[in-house]
Design a protein around this motif. Structure first.
Motif, PDB file in Angstrom:
ATOM      1  N   ALA A  94       3.995  -5.953  -8.771  1.00  0.00           N
ATOM      2  CA  ALA A  94       3.976  -5.463  -7.301  1.00  0.00           C
ATOM      3  C   ALA A  94       5.056  -5.898  -6.436  1.00  0.00           C
ATOM      4  O   ALA A  94       6.061  -6.669  -6.947  1.00  0.00           O
ATOM      5  CB  ALA A  94       2.471  -6.122  -6.876  1.00  0.00           C
ATOM      6  N   PHE A  96       6.291  -7.587  -2.451  1.00  0.00           N
ATOM      7  CA  PHE A  96       5.537  -7.976  -1.354  1.00  0.00           C
ATOM      8  C   PHE A  96       7.003  -8.025  -0.270  1.00  0.00           C
ATOM      9  O   PHE A  96       8.123  -8.453  -0.533  1.00  0.00           O
ATOM     10  CB  PHE A  96       5.332  -9.597  -1.457  1.00  0.00           C
ATOM     11  CG  PHE A  96       5.029 -10.338   0.010  1.00  0.00           C
ATOM     12  CD1 PHE A  96       3.667 -10.217   0.448  1.00  0.00           C
ATOM     13  CD2 PHE A  96       6.068 -10.940   0.600  1.00  0.00           C
ATOM     14  CE1 PHE A  96       3.561 -10.990   1.545  1.00  0.00           C
ATOM     15  CE2 PHE A  96       5.650 -11.615   1.894  1.00  0.00           C
ATOM     16  CZ  PHE A  96       4.419 -11.568   2.285  1.00  0.00           C
ATOM     17  N   LEU A 129       2.177  -0.941  -5.992  1.00  0.00           N
ATOM     18  CA  LEU A 129       1.145  -1.853  -5.235  1.00  0.00           C
ATOM     19  C   LEU A 129       2.294  -2.450  -4.118  1.00  0.00           C
ATOM     20  O   LEU A 129       3.036  -3.449  -4.605  1.00  0.00           O
ATOM     21  CB  LEU A 129       0.576  -2.884  -5.897  1.00  0.00           C
ATOM     22  CG  LEU A 129      -0.477  -3.731  -4.871  1.00  0.00           C
ATOM     23  CD1 LEU A 129      -1.283  -3.240  -4.187  1.00  0.00           C
ATOM     24  CD2 LEU A 129      -1.040  -4.935  -5.986  1.00  0.00           C
ATOM     25  N   TYR A 130       2.302  -2.187  -2.838  1.00  0.00           N
ATOM     26  CA  TYR A 130       2.936  -2.734  -2.105  1.00  0.00           C
ATOM     27  C   TYR A 130       2.019  -3.922  -0.846  1.00  0.00           C
ATOM     28  O   TYR A 130       1.197  -3.336  -0.621  1.00  0.00           O
ATOM     29  CB  TYR A 130       3.534  -1.592  -0.850  1.00  0.00           C
ATOM     30  CG  TYR A 130       4.579  -0.880  -1.629  1.00  0.00           C
ATOM     31  CD1 TYR A 130       5.440  -1.288  -2.683  1.00  0.00           C
ATOM     32  CD2 TYR A 130       4.534   0.530  -1.507  1.00  0.00           C
ATOM     33  CE1 TYR A 130       6.416  -0.287  -3.194  1.00  0.00           C
ATOM     34  CE2 TYR A 130       5.205   1.427  -2.233  1.00  0.00           C
ATOM     35  CZ  TYR A 130       6.240   1.133  -3.029  1.00  0.00           C
ATOM     36  OH  TYR A 130       7.125   1.899  -3.391  1.00  0.00           O
ATOM     37  N   LEU A 131       2.712  -5.049  -0.858  1.00  0.00           N
ATOM     38  CA  LEU A 131       1.979  -5.838  -0.071  1.00  0.00           C
ATOM     39  C   LEU A 131       2.957  -6.210   1.175  1.00  0.00           C
ATOM     40  O   LEU A 131       4.200  -6.164   0.804  1.00  0.00           O
ATOM     41  CB  LEU A 131       1.669  -7.210  -0.968  1.00  0.00           C
ATOM     42  CG  LEU A 131       0.994  -7.223  -2.161  1.00  0.00           C
ATOM     43  CD1 LEU A 131       0.857  -8.639  -2.858  1.00  0.00           C
ATOM     44  CD2 LEU A 131      -0.361  -6.530  -2.127  1.00  0.00           C
ATOM     45  N   LYS A 132       2.669  -6.430   2.048  1.00  0.00           N
ATOM     46  CA  LYS A 132       3.228  -6.868   3.164  1.00  0.00           C
ATOM     47  C   LYS A 132       2.624  -8.001   4.021  1.00  0.00           C
ATOM     48  O   LYS A 132       1.555  -8.290   3.761  1.00  0.00           O
ATOM     49  CB  LYS A 132       3.225  -5.859   4.295  1.00  0.00           C
ATOM     50  CG  LYS A 132       4.085  -4.690   3.677  1.00  0.00           C
ATOM     51  CD  LYS A 132       4.615  -3.517   4.693  1.00  0.00           C
ATOM     52  CE  LYS A 132       4.967  -2.375   3.895  1.00  0.00           C
ATOM     53  NZ  LYS A 132       5.471  -1.265   4.870  1.00  0.00           N
TER      54      LYS A 132
ATOM     55  N   MET B 114      -8.432  -6.934  -1.531  1.00  0.00           N
ATOM     56  CA  MET B 114      -7.023  -7.684  -0.987  1.00  0.00           C
ATOM     57  C   MET B 114      -6.923  -8.856  -1.904  1.00  0.00           C
ATOM     58  O   MET B 114      -8.068  -9.664  -1.881  1.00  0.00           O
ATOM     59  CB  MET B 114      -7.090  -8.179   0.401  1.00  0.00           C
ATOM     60  CG  MET B 114      -6.227  -9.060   0.880  1.00  0.00           C
ATOM     61  SD  MET B 114      -4.847  -8.088   1.346  1.00  0.00           S
ATOM     62  CE  MET B 114      -5.424  -7.221   2.810  1.00  0.00           C
ATOM     63  N   VAL B 124      -0.450 -12.373   2.802  1.00  0.00           N
ATOM     64  CA  VAL B 124      -0.443 -11.190   2.894  1.00  0.00           C
ATOM     65  C   VAL B 124      -1.458 -10.712   3.780  1.00  0.00           C
ATOM     66  O   VAL B 124      -2.627 -11.184   4.161  1.00  0.00           O
ATOM     67  CB  VAL B 124      -1.056 -10.692   1.573  1.00  0.00           C
ATOM     68  CG1 VAL B 124      -1.341  -9.210   1.095  1.00  0.00           C
ATOM     69  CG2 VAL B 124      -0.298 -11.203   0.292  1.00  0.00           C
ATOM     70  N   GLU B 126      -1.420  -6.934   4.590  1.00  0.00           N
ATOM     71  CA  GLU B 126      -1.436  -5.418   4.357  1.00  0.00           C
ATOM     72  C   GLU B 126      -0.884  -5.236   2.690  1.00  0.00           C
ATOM     73  O   GLU B 126      -0.446  -5.890   2.254  1.00  0.00           O
ATOM     74  CB  GLU B 126      -0.488  -4.638   5.112  1.00  0.00           C
ATOM     75  CG  GLU B 126      -0.481  -4.819   6.740  1.00  0.00           C
ATOM     76  CD  GLU B 126       0.695  -4.157   7.338  1.00  0.00           C
ATOM     77  OE1 GLU B 126       1.125  -3.027   6.651  1.00  0.00           O
ATOM     78  OE2 GLU B 126       1.171  -4.649   8.274  1.00  0.00           O
ATOM     79  N   GLN B 127      -1.688  -4.115   2.467  1.00  0.00           N
ATOM     80  CA  GLN B 127      -1.569  -3.696   1.163  1.00  0.00           C
ATOM     81  C   GLN B 127      -1.867  -2.289   1.110  1.00  0.00           C
ATOM     82  O   GLN B 127      -2.543  -1.667   1.601  1.00  0.00           O
ATOM     83  CB  GLN B 127      -2.268  -4.494   0.044  1.00  0.00           C
ATOM     84  CG  GLN B 127      -3.787  -4.196  -0.106  1.00  0.00           C
ATOM     85  CD  GLN B 127      -4.384  -4.719  -1.237  1.00  0.00           C
ATOM     86  OE1 GLN B 127      -3.890  -4.878  -2.144  1.00  0.00           O
ATOM     87  NE2 GLN B 127      -5.716  -5.154  -1.141  1.00  0.00           N
TER      88      GLN B 127
END
Lengths: 142, 142
Positions: A94, A96, A129-132, B114, B124, B126-127
């Motif tokens: 993934a 982040f 899977l993108y996490l921010k 999440m 984290v 947002e995803q």
DNA sequence: GTATCTGCAAAACATTTGCAATTCT
DNA sequence: AGAATTGCAAATGTTTTGCAGATAC
């Protein structure tokens, strides 16, 4: 399968095995991705590489990255609106993105395995899977 | 919180509650998102809405969608390179894009909660889980 | 010598910005 | 009238395309 062996020669063998003519520019662009795991944009690659290859053009970088992606030896990330980033690590993981510093980190833990072959009857072949959020470096700066 | 109530009046109340002046264009753009759950692009919204609002401009759609996103009443998807898509369903879910027909489907099952508050020490907030492959409609056409 | 590859310039898109005209109260 | 909103035109930024010259085998 991933590039292995030492340096440029290993990359040259890898490209040839994948049926890609190992031109000087292609070698250098792939080598750049191998040595810079920050998921660079075309612009970043260009600005760095053209110091050593003054005749290099962005068109060649676009052409080369598109070729590499079609041949499945690199992957592109659209984690951020309106800019593509690239990586040569094909193992599932993934990403982040820190909304403060902008850096993108690979996340190896907790990556959900390919959910199923099919979801809702649709055949799944890829997942991202993108996490921010805020990375640990930026958190402690606050 | 989501828009509720009936039709335009419900949307108007919702926008006002969120502190957004419910102009005609804003109402119509939000209504469009509510009634077209295909994750449309700006271009799609524009081409459809300008049939009924001939004076509408793309600038207004960009402005409005950016405003809605800043106020967290819609979300944008960057599942496809170099184009943003929009939705007004704020509940966490994944997205599946068919590489054959291009349609994007909401995936409600199996969406991993999440993962954690933090991953590798990064916080984290947002995803997004993007799946790609061939949808069930296109599979049976083959 | 023929195929391929590179890189310049221009085109193609998506999105943003500046600003004047319009609308709403 | 005054503040907010709209929409045109121009600017910006990224990626693609056409093509002529360079390179490689």
């Amino acid at each position: 399968m991933e590039a292995n062996g030492t340096g440029i020669d290993g990359i040259k063998r890898y490209l040839m095995k994948e049926g890609i003519n190992p031109s000087y520019q292609r070698l250098k662009i792939f080598e750049y991705l191998q040595n810079h795991r920050v998921h660079p944009t075309v612009d970043i690659i260009y600005n760095d590489l053209c110091k050593h290859i003054p005749t290099l053009s962005k068109t060649t970088i676009y052409n080369t990255l598109n070729l590499f992606e079609q041949r499945d030896i690199i992957k592109s990330l659209s984690i951020e609106k309106n800019e593509l980033r690239y990586e040569c690590d094909l193992r599932p993981h993934a990403h982040f993105k820190c909304k403060s510093c902008g850096n993108i980190f690979d996340i190896w833990q907790e990556f959900p395995r390919m959910i199923q072959q099919t979801v809702d009857g649709h055949r799944v072949t890829e997942q991202q899977l993108y996490l921010k959020g805020v990375c640990k470096n930026c958190s402690q700066d606050l």
